[in-house]
Design a protein around this motif. Structure first.
Motif, PDB file in Angstrom:
ATOM      1  N   ILE A 137       0.851  -1.184   0.000  1.00 44.50           N
ATOM      2  CA  ILE A 137       0.000   0.000   0.000  1.00 44.50           C
ATOM      3  C   ILE A 137       0.891   1.238   0.000  1.00 44.50           C
ATOM      4  CG2 ILE A 137      -1.805   1.252   1.234  1.00 44.50           C
ATOM      5  CD1 ILE A 137      -2.817  -1.373   2.286  1.00 44.50           C
ATOM      6  N   ILE A 138       0.960   1.877  -1.154  1.00 45.24           N
ATOM      7  CA  ILE A 138       1.806   3.053  -1.353  1.00 45.24           C
ATOM      8  C   ILE A 138       0.884   4.237  -1.615  1.00 45.24           C
ATOM      9  CG2 ILE A 138       3.652   4.066  -2.733  1.00 45.24           C
ATOM     10  CD1 ILE A 138       4.481   1.162  -3.426  1.00 45.24           C
ATOM     11  N   PRO A 139       0.718   5.137  -0.655  1.00 43.74           N
ATOM     12  CA  PRO A 139      -0.267   6.217  -0.805  1.00 43.74           C
ATOM     13  C   PRO A 139       0.131   7.249  -1.851  1.00 43.74           C
ATOM     14  CG  PRO A 139       0.995   6.503   1.211  1.00 43.74           C
ATOM     15  CD  PRO A 139       1.401   5.173   0.644  1.00 43.74           C
ATOM     16  N   GLU A 140      -0.891   7.836  -2.463  1.00 39.05           N
ATOM     17  CA  GLU A 140      -0.661   8.946  -3.367  1.00 39.05           C
ATOM     18  C   GLU A 140      -0.442  10.221  -2.563  1.00 39.05           C
ATOM     19  OE1 GLU A 140      -3.602   9.261  -6.394  1.00 39.05           O
ATOM     20  OE2 GLU A 140      -3.565   7.123  -6.886  1.00 39.05           O
ATOM     21  N   VAL A 141       0.000  11.272  -3.235  1.00 42.56           N
ATOM     22  CA  VAL A 141       0.283  12.540  -2.568  1.00 42.56           C
ATOM     23  C   VAL A 141      -0.974  13.018  -1.840  1.00 42.56           C
ATOM     24  CG1 VAL A 141       0.942  14.946  -2.900  1.00 42.56           C
ATOM     25  CG2 VAL A 141       2.029  13.156  -4.261  1.00 42.56           C
ATOM     26  N   GLY A 142      -0.819  13.373  -0.571  1.00 40.75           N
ATOM     27  CA  GLY A 142      -1.941  13.828   0.230  1.00 40.75           C
ATOM     28  C   GLY A 142      -2.630  12.733   1.007  1.00 40.75           C
TER      29      GLY A 142
END
Length: 268
Positions: A137-142
């Motif tokens: 799980i690699i979050p997007e910006v923000g």
């Protein structure tokens, strides 16, 4: 093979990093790693041309005991040329690791051919079955990893203050017919990595490795298994794995929210 520029499975931006299927069975002459590996190596369209012997350290107690010291062979790995698929054969255990996953039907066809080779002389006495999915799980910006999880899953207790930057959660649930499901959630800094017990069997998807830039990330590891202790054919085994897959899929959808599904169904 999967396109290395998109996520594994049906969603183009999916977090899936690895799928593992395992069957444990009673040992017989015909299911030892050498003859089983030879049969699987002859299968068409499987594509595991590289063989690596597995070794273990044997420690003796002295020259009079007759116990050898040094390295001993206890199995073999059959690997694809691109490093995305590995079939590990050990005494009484067959484990298929894949980071090249189109969909479950594709995976099931490959795994089914290997199970057919295992059962070439008839039904095998099965002891345990397992199917495991590992997501990066690699979050997007923000976003943060927990932005994609439902009902507070993965969050530290609010009574302790802000969200803890590092979290290790393990959940164990029983299932019918002597089975269970184990869910692990590891959150921290740096790029996500495959669990240590999987080791270097395969290379994680290039898509996910390149996606990480900085900040927090998490690993969601869902392991569905059941005890068997019964004679099974290859066809019966595949049916069992379909059941494990469906339970794992439902569990994943319960954990993740609509924000996650929107992010992962959109082209990266």
């Amino acid at each position: 093979m999967s396109n290395s520029s998109v996520g594994l499975g049906q969603w183009p931006n999916a977090p899936l990093a690895l799928v593992v299927a395992q069957v444990r069975f009673e040992i017989s002459t015909n299911t030892n790693p050498d003859p089983l590996g030879d049969r699987i190596g002859r299968l068409k369209d499987i594509g595991l041309p590289n063989t690596t012997p597995l070794q273990q350290m044997l420690v003796g107690l002295g020259g009079t005991t007759g116990i050898p010291s040094g390295l001993g062979m206890f199995g073999k790995d059959l690997r694809s040329s691109d490093g995305t698929r590995c079939l590990r054969l050990q005494q009484g255990v067959m484990t298929f690791n894949s980071s090249s996953y189109r969909n479950f039907e594709h995976f099931s066809n490959e795994w089914g051919a290997m199970l057919g080779a295992l059962c070439t002389d008839g039904d095998v006495h099965v002891q345990r079955l397992g199917l495991r999915y590992v997501d990066f799980i690699i979050p997007e910006v923000g976003d943060v990893p927990e932005s994609y999880l439902d009902s507070g899953f993965g969050r530290s207790p609010s009574i302790l203050g802000d969200q803890a930057p590092m979290i290790v959660n393990v959940y164990e649930y029983t299932r019918d017919h002597g089975g269970g499901i184990r869910i692990q959630y590891n959150r921290g800094f740096g790029p996500p990595e495959l669990p240590r017990d999987i080791g270097d069997t395969v290379t994680p998807p290039t898509f996910l490795i390149k996606k990480y830039d900085s900040g927090s990330s998490a690993v969601l590891d869902i392991d569905r298994w059941r005890l068997a202790r019964e004679q099974m054919s290859a066809q019966q085994l595949i049916k069992e794995f379909v059941v494990l897959h469906e339970d794992t899929r439902r569990t994943f959808h319960k954990i993740t929210n609509q924000i996650a599904h929107l992010r992962w169904q959109t082209n990266a």
